[in-house]
Design an enzyme around this catalytic site. Structure first.
Site, short mmCIF file in Angstrom:
data_model
loop_
_atom_site.label_atom_id
_atom_site.label_comp_id
_atom_site.label_asym_id
_atom_site.label_seq_id
_atom_site.Cartn_x
_atom_site.Cartn_y
_atom_site.Cartn_z
N ASP A 1 -4.27 6.93 10.11
CA ASP A 1 -3.99 5.60 10.81
C ASP A 1 -2.79 5.38 11.02
O ASP A 1 -2.47 4.49 11.76
CB ASP A 1 -4.32 4.70 9.47
CG ASP A 1 -3.31 4.80 8.25
OD1 ASP A 1 -2.61 5.62 8.28
OD2 ASP A 1 -3.75 4.25 7.18
N SER B 1 0.94 -1.25 0.17
CA SER B 1 0.04 -0.09 -0.04
C SER B 1 0.80 1.17 -0.13
O SER B 1 0.40 2.31 -0.45
CB SER B 1 -0.85 -0.04 1.19
OG SER B 1 -0.24 0.02 2.43
N HIS C 1 0.06 5.13 7.05
CA HIS C 1 0.54 5.65 5.78
C HIS C 1 1.05 7.03 5.58
O HIS C 1 0.29 7.84 6.19
CB HIS C 1 -0.55 5.18 4.57
CG HIS C 1 -1.04 3.86 4.56
ND1 HIS C 1 -1.73 3.21 5.60
CD2 HIS C 1 -0.37 2.85 3.81
CE1 HIS C 1 -2.10 1.81 5.32
NE2 HIS C 1 -1.28 1.69 4.30
#
Length: 203
Positions: free
Chosen positions: A175, A22, A178
């Site tokens: 979060d 990701s 990231h």
């Protein structure tokens, strides 16, 4: 007598596969703010004729990368960036398995005579000191064994070699895992010269 000099061959565009998770895919960001578009723009600003192919898959582990590296390295690919391992840490994957998978990925590139840049990261202490010590050795040792270029820490551009991305909260999404667009910009500024060195290895 007319002297005709040979025309200098025009440099061909270099295509680099960015194999990752990701962090490579640009999770949670507008498309233009993700790692690959920002890295592409940075390299172009440096005068590099390069195309970065986004092979980032959110949630992917080194095992996932190994399972798809063969078909991801299409014939037009000239080099590869490998940025995998974060999800192995989050899932507590045995570092021996992570090492074996990363070795397999680089072996595929080596068999095709493709230069590689390995981007490492450091494990958290959630699984203990032994896990962390074993994991933190993987990327540098595998890169050295295969003659690959190496960038020690994906997050180093956020302010140093700390292992906890939460320490750089201003550059992270909600979060805490990231990077946000500014965080990606800083990461690109750190790894960009390494990617230029990778371009230089392409014959």
């Amino acid at each position: 007598m007319l002297l005709i000099l040979p025309l200098q061959a025009m440099a061909e565009e270099v295509r680099i596969l960015a194999l990752g998770d990701s962090l490579t895919a640009g999770y949670g960001l507008p498309e233009e703010s993700g790692l690959v578009p920002q890295l592409q723009s940075w390299l172009n600003d440096q005068g590099e004729d390069v195309v970065i192919v986004n092979a980032g898959v959110s949630g992917d582990t080194t095992a996932g990368g190994l399972s798809r590296v063969e078909w991801s390295l299409t014939p037009e690919i000239d080099a590869m960036i490998v940025a995998l391992g974060g999800n192995d840490v989050l899932r507590g994957v045995d570092p021996a398995s992570t090492r074996q998978n990363l070795e397999g990925i680089l072996a595929v590139a080596e068999a095709r005579d493709l230069p590689v840049l390995v981007i490492g990261l450091q494990a958290s202490r959630n699984f203990g000191a032994d896990f962390k010590a074993a994991f933190d050795r993987i990327h540098p040792e595998v890169a050295e064994a295969h003659g690959a270029l190496y960038e020690p820490n994906f997050f180093a551009g956020l302010g140093g070699d700390g292992t906890d991305p939460a320490a750089y909260r201003a550059f992270m999404q909600a979060d805490g895992i990231h990077p946000n667009a500014e965080g990606v910009r800083r990461i690109v500024a750190q790894i960009g010269p390494r990617v230029q060195a990778l371009v230089d290895r392409v014959e």
